[in-house]
Enzyme design. Structure first.
Site, PDB file in Angstrom:
ATOM      1  N   GLU A 171       1.260  -1.171   0.009  1.00 46.47           N
ATOM      2  CA  GLU A 171       0.036   0.123  -0.176  1.00 46.47           C
ATOM      3  C   GLU A 171       1.141   1.302  -0.021  1.00 46.47           C
ATOM      4  OE1 GLU A 171      -2.820   0.250   3.140  1.00 46.47           O
ATOM      5  OE2 GLU A 171      -3.306   2.023   2.880  1.00 46.47           O
ATOM      6  N   CYS A 174      -2.320  -0.593  13.285  1.00 44.83           N
ATOM      7  CA  CYS A 174      -2.262  -1.883  13.756  1.00 44.83           C
ATOM      8  C   CYS A 174      -2.973  -1.582  15.559  1.00 44.83           C
ATOM      9  CB  CYS A 174      -0.944  -2.658  14.031  1.00 44.83           C
ATOM     10  SG  CYS A 174      -0.386  -2.094  12.707  1.00 44.83           S
ATOM     11  N   SER A 214      -3.666   3.913   7.217  1.00 44.22           N
ATOM     12  CA  SER A 214      -3.421   2.083   6.050  1.00 44.22           C
ATOM     13  C   SER A 214      -4.651   2.339   6.636  1.00 44.22           C
ATOM     14  CB  SER A 214      -2.213   2.234   6.627  1.00 44.22           C
ATOM     15  OG  SER A 214      -2.932   0.863   6.368  1.00 44.22           O
ATOM     16  N   LYS A 259      -8.619  -3.293  21.687  1.00 49.67           N
ATOM     17  CA  LYS A 259      -8.886  -4.578  20.948  1.00 49.67           C
ATOM     18  C   LYS A 259     -10.224  -5.644  21.176  1.00 49.67           C
ATOM     19  CE  LYS A 259      -5.068  -5.425  18.600  1.00 49.67           C
ATOM     20  NZ  LYS A 259      -5.008  -4.246  16.804  1.00 49.67           N
ATOM     21  N   GLU A 314     -12.791  -2.746  19.062  1.00 49.58           N
ATOM     22  CA  GLU A 314     -11.974  -3.072  17.345  1.00 49.58           C
ATOM     23  C   GLU A 314     -12.394  -3.633  17.080  1.00 49.58           C
ATOM     24  OE1 GLU A 314      -8.057  -2.364  14.832  1.00 49.58           O
ATOM     25  OE2 GLU A 314      -7.845  -4.654  16.215  1.00 49.58           O
ATOM     26  N   GLU A 326     -17.565  -1.903  11.342  1.00 50.67           N
ATOM     27  CA  GLU A 326     -16.699  -1.921  10.053  1.00 50.67           C
ATOM     28  C   GLU A 326     -16.077  -3.802  10.552  1.00 50.67           C
ATOM     29  OE1 GLU A 326     -15.787  -0.224  12.654  1.00 50.67           O
ATOM     30  OE2 GLU A 326     -15.971   1.709  11.355  1.00 50.67           O
ATOM     31  N   CYS A 330       3.289  -2.713  21.421  1.00 55.73           N
ATOM     32  CA  CYS A 330       2.325  -3.550  22.316  1.00 55.73           C
ATOM     33  C   CYS A 330       2.957  -3.950  23.811  1.00 55.73           C
ATOM     34  CB  CYS A 330       1.421  -4.797  21.535  1.00 55.73           C
ATOM     35  SG  CYS A 330       1.365  -3.713  19.537  1.00 55.73           S
TER      36      CYS A 330
END
Lengths: 593, 386
Positions: free
Chosen positions: A283, A307, A327, A366, A369, A374, A523
């Protein structure tokens, strides 16, 4: 140097040292609650008070610098009485129903109460007259004001460390509390769900929303095929919650334990980390091509990583004008979920309806997320449940597994292989390093010009890091990049992210590619990692991550054989039709409070 | 020891021409100004009583050219209403005091932090400030005063919380050290003085240090403005020489049936009748920021204390444990004793708690809650219990 005595013992320390630190040098531990290594001094819990011989008032050891000739007592009668009173007072406005608390056994207030053997409470129960609610609206963070001791660690974390300002102090006196914008729930405000507040909360006032029961139910349901994926940073943190030291790599033991827990397939998020690199690297190159060759002014550069779901929500709230720069690649967790219920289901001939995907993450964002609308491109909820590293440790304990004695095991095949590049996703700068290892090689046909592929300038704990690689002797297809200095920047912790994005906005920083991780250290310092956290622990986890990378036979994402197999059998090519359908998405602007 | 009888003084409200005094001062060395204030023995009139000259000296000794003068006009102590009168009647003398301080320590900006409830003074003060700024220009002294308003929190009268408030943050006290003279407003060396203190510095420089020093006692030089209220036929504002006993004060202001005087407001001490004769009003006895509240025998001291504790439980900033929770425990504690839910022995636990609050609280608010509490419990125990 300053000379002073503590409990009659002489000690010499540099100026500006606090009494707390000086006492530590003499191996006297002074109890603390509001103090935290990562945060500025608050001096508000008053549990660390000490006596200066001949002085009138007591000092807070955490906030008082040493002075020449001080004679400090850390355990005098005055100090003991005051300290016990402070603990009693905190307990009198605290919901001390410990057996019902998620933090039972891991609570700093409980430990202190225990140390000072506070049995019969002297004071009146103040909580009985107070109204409070437990905020369970956020999919990531649960906030229970009845357990809050107003140490303001969370506020300082949210404001200083993360620059988010979702949490602040509201009201005064007996009504004072830690609150959000107009007392809205954590789900409705600017909170990024990073969970750094949880990592620093001394009590059970801020904890993750737990989905342990749901996961156990799925595992114990014979009709379900439960797939588990484990994020890179989990393997360098999990041991801490199971009796091992910080920085111990427990990948093999973790896999063995997951199999014993009854997961049907034990797979690896590192696999999709490698996939992210291939997609995201391509990308970036395609954006560069559009900008340089096609002179397309609408191409958004610099491109930023996507991420970290804390970062994604932060940019949605704070820098929505930069959303086109993010991204379009989903995070490795979500790529995994989408593939588990399509590619993996087909290859293993399992009805995707029966698949439950669980991910073990060092992260609380997360959980949010996975719940995003989506993230349902497989036709199902791509990732059903997200557990933190801490929750996995709890599962292991619940199942009575002696973790330290586990024989090392291997991830299952098909979506379980990974490269060292996937592993280093867990550390700040890791995504950048992994992307450069791949992108540089795509463009030049050669490995990145760094010893052992270790791109040192993007490693380490500086808040904002910059690096560049000159691209020379390109392959024919990429001739337009000949001589280009590929510039990149890395930030970790959202305060640093804000600073970096401001610099981009003002035109003070010109780069092509930006990696941002919401949590300090990346992380490995995530909001779902074992508690406590501090710089030293994070450094040890980072060292373990880079050791793991060096130990891997394959160090570059695009050489992962299972990735090659995935493109051959299923996806076709990077950024292809199937990829777009399953692996890419867009984000949306959100309100700024 | 002979006490000074109640003697009226007229320094604070004396009408003077500030321009003339300032003309005299502008040619003086900062050192001489500071020395005069030190020599006078003036101590801060807000209540804490830190020697003013010394404070100026500390601020003057700090390096750097960015320093601030702050006038603490957040008069919030229950029973105090003198600063309001001073600002209403002689605002130019307050400005003049700030200008003198600015000359002494080398500051270009001053802030007046005005209690939010005194909003009605704003237009008048602004008009007077414009005149003052013209005078400063005329005198060639580079000093400007800015007015800031509080929003009603008692805690913002605490110096470091006041700085936080001016800086636009939540008014919470800071850790000390560093003290304001080293790092105060905007983390710059700052000299913060009470309204009354600043006016006294003007009068000290007008009449000389010795004039002031000859008033009062060794520990409490000069005079002080008192806000007299409660059971008295003569409620109001009086400037009196320091050093009188409570007895003499009651003689002058009492209604003939005074059983206790609360000296220094909610944060001060309760003096019962039996101690009137041997208690001096001043730093050697009971210090006060000006509040003098008289209670006669019709008053329940339980109600008085309940009222004060209610105030503190509400007005604590809530930051530190001893103050936030301690205030609530004292309040609920006396209620429980009164209702018979706890035995009278529980009062002893509460007195111990009040001591911890005094020793371990972060700022002056929490540290002084115990004053009123302990002195009332000690002297009026029966009224609390029954």
């Amino acid at each position: 140097m300053i000379k002073l005595s503590i409990n009659g013992l002489l000690v010499e320390v540099p100026e500006e040292t606090t009494i707390l630190e000086a006492a530590k040098k003499l191996n006297f531990r002074i109890p603390t609650l509001c103090n935290h290594d990562d945060l500025c001094v608050a001096g508000n819990c008053r549990v660390c008070v000490v006596e200066q011989l001949g002085g009138k008032a007591l000092f807070a050891a955490c906030g008082t610098p040493v002075a020449e000739g001080m004679q400090i007592l850390t355990n005098s009668l005055k100090v003991r009485t005051a300290r016990k009173h402070v603990i009693e007072l905190l307990l009198s406005e605290h919901n001390a129903d410990c057996t019902k608390c998620y933090k039972n056994g891991q609570c700093e207030l409980q430990n202190l109460a225990n140390e000072f053997s506070v049995g019969d409470h002297i004071f009146l129960d103040l909580l009985a007259h107070k109204e409070y609610t437990i905020d369970r609206f956020s999919p990531s963070i649960q906030k229970d004001d009845s357990k809050c001791i107003r140490c303001q660690r969370c506020v300082r974390t949210c404001q200083e460390l993360q620059g988010v300002n979702a949490l602040s102090v509201a009201y005064k006196g007996m009504h004072q509390k830690i609150s959000t914008f107009f007392d809205h729930s954590m789900a409705e405000v600017i909170c990024t769900n990073c969970g750094q507040c949880i990592n620093r909360c001394p009590t059970g006032a801020l904890v993750e929303r737990t989905y342990l029961d749901e996961v156990w139910d799925a595992i114990l349901d014979p009709d379900k095929h439960v797939i588990v994926q484990t994020a890179p940073a989990v393997r360098v943190g999990l041991g801490e919650d199971l009796g091992l030291s910080p920085g111990e790599r427990v990948t093999g033991k973790m896999v063995a334990a997951l199999k014993r827990l009854g997961f049907n397939s034990v797979l690896d998020t590192d696999f999709t980390a490698d996939l992210t690199i291939v997609e995201e690297g391509n990308e970036l190159l395609s954006r560069l091509k559009k900008a340089i060759v096609d002179k397309d002014e609408n191409t958004a550069l610099p491109m930023t990583t996507s991420c970290s779901p804390g970062w994604v929500k932060f940019i949605e709230h704070t820098f929505p004008e930069f959303l086109p720069n993010v991204s379009t690649c989903k995070s490795p967790q979500q790529m995994f979920g989408a593939l588990a219920k399509t590619y993996y289901a087909r290859a293993k001939d399992i009805d995707p309806k029966k698949i439950v995907t669980v991910s073990i993450m060092p992260c609380t964002a997360k959980k949010y997320e996975a719940d995003r609308p989506e993230m349902r491109s497989s036709g199902y909820k791509d990732v059903d449940y997200v557990l933190t590293t801490r929750e996995l440790a709890r599962m292991v304990r619940q199942a009575g597994i002696d973790f330290s004695q586990m024989k090392e095991d291997h991830f299952d095949r098909l979506m379980g292989a990974s490269s060292g590049a996937g592993v280093i996703f867990g550390a700040t700068g890791g995504v950048m390093e992994a992307a450069l290892r791949t992108a540089y090689e795509i463009v030049t046909g050669r490995e990145v010009p760094f010893t052992d592929l270790n791109i040192m300038p993007v490693r380490g704990f500086d808040g904002i890091k910059q690096a560049s690689v000159k691209i020379e002797n390109c392959l024919d297809e990429w001739k337009f990049l000949e001589g280009v200095e590929l510039k990149c920047a890395v930030a970790h912790g959202l305060s640093n992210a804000r600073e970096l994005m401001r610099a981009v906005k003002n035109g003070d920083l010109n780069v092509h590619f930006i990696e941002i991780m919401a949590c300090p250290g990346g992380c490995l310092g995530g909001g779902g990692q074992p508690i406590p956290t501090n710089q030293k622990i994070r450094e040890e986890r980072a060292a373990a991550i880079y050791e793991e990378d060096m130990s891997m036979p394959i160090r570059k994402s695009h050489e992962n054989p299972e990735i090659l197999q995935l493109y051959e059998e299923f996806l076709g090519e990077p950024l292809g039709h199937k990829s777009h359908e399953l692996l890419h998405t867009h984000y949306k602007e959100r309100e700024r409070y | 020891m002979k006490n000074i009888p109640v003697k009226r003084v007229d320094l604070i409200f004396e009408k003077i021409v500030c321009k003339e005094i300032f003309k005299k001062i502008i040619s003086m060395d900062p050192e001489r100004i500071i020395q005069s204030v030190i020599d006078s023995g003036l101590k801060g009139r807000g209540g804490a009583g830190f020697p003013t000259g010394l404070k100026w000296q500390f601020a003057a000794n700090e390096k750097g050219d960015e320093k601030y003068i702050v006038c603490n006009a957040d008069e919030g102590e229950p029973g105090t209403f003198k600063d309001r009168q001073i600002l209403d009647e002689v605002p130019e003398k307050v400005f003049c005091g700030m200008a003198i301080a600015s000359k002494a320590i080398g500051a270009k900006y001053g802030f007046i932090y005005l209690r939010g409830e005194y909003y009605f003074l704003v237009s008048k003060l602004e008009k007077k400030m414009d005149e003052f700024h013209l005078l400063m220009k005329e005198m060639g002294h580079d000093f400007r005063i800015l007015l800031r308003l509080g929003s009603g929190a008692y805690i913002c009268g605490e110096e470091s919380a006041l700085f936080e408030s001016i800086e636009g943050k939540r008014g919470e006290p800071r850790n000390k050290p560093p003290y304001p003279t080293a790092s105060g407003l905007f983390n710059k060396p700052t000299c913060i003085n009470n309204v009354e203190t600043l006016v006294y510095t003007v009068m000290i420089l007008k009449y000389g240090a010795s004039h002031f020093m000859h008033l009062g006692t060794k520990d409490s030089r000069g005079s002080k403005v008192f806000s007299v209220s409660g059971d008295t036929p003569k409620a109001g504002i009086y400037e009196l020489e320091l050093g009188m006993s409570v007895d003499e004060f009651v003689e002058e202001f009492g209604d003939g049936d005074t059983k206790a005087v609360q000296v220094g407001g909610a944060a001060g001490f309760c003096v019962p009748r039996k101690r009137f004769a041997d208690t001096v009003i001043g730093f050697e006895g009971v210090p006060t920021g000006g509040s003098m509240k008289l209670f006669n025998s019709s008053r329940s001291m339980y109600n008085v204390m309940h009222n004060y504790l209610d105030f503190f439980a509400e007005e604590s900033c809530g930051q530190c444990t001893p103050c936030r929770v301690g205030c609530q425990q004292l309040l609920k504690g006396i209620e429980a004793v009164k209702k018979g839910e706890r035995s009278s022995k529980y009062l002893d636990e509460l007195v111990k708690l009040a001591t911890t609050m005094k020793l371990a609280s972060k700022c002056g608010l929490g540290q002084s809650v115990g004053n009123a509490f302990s002195s009332i419990v000690e002297n009026f125990k029966e009224e609390i219990i029954y």
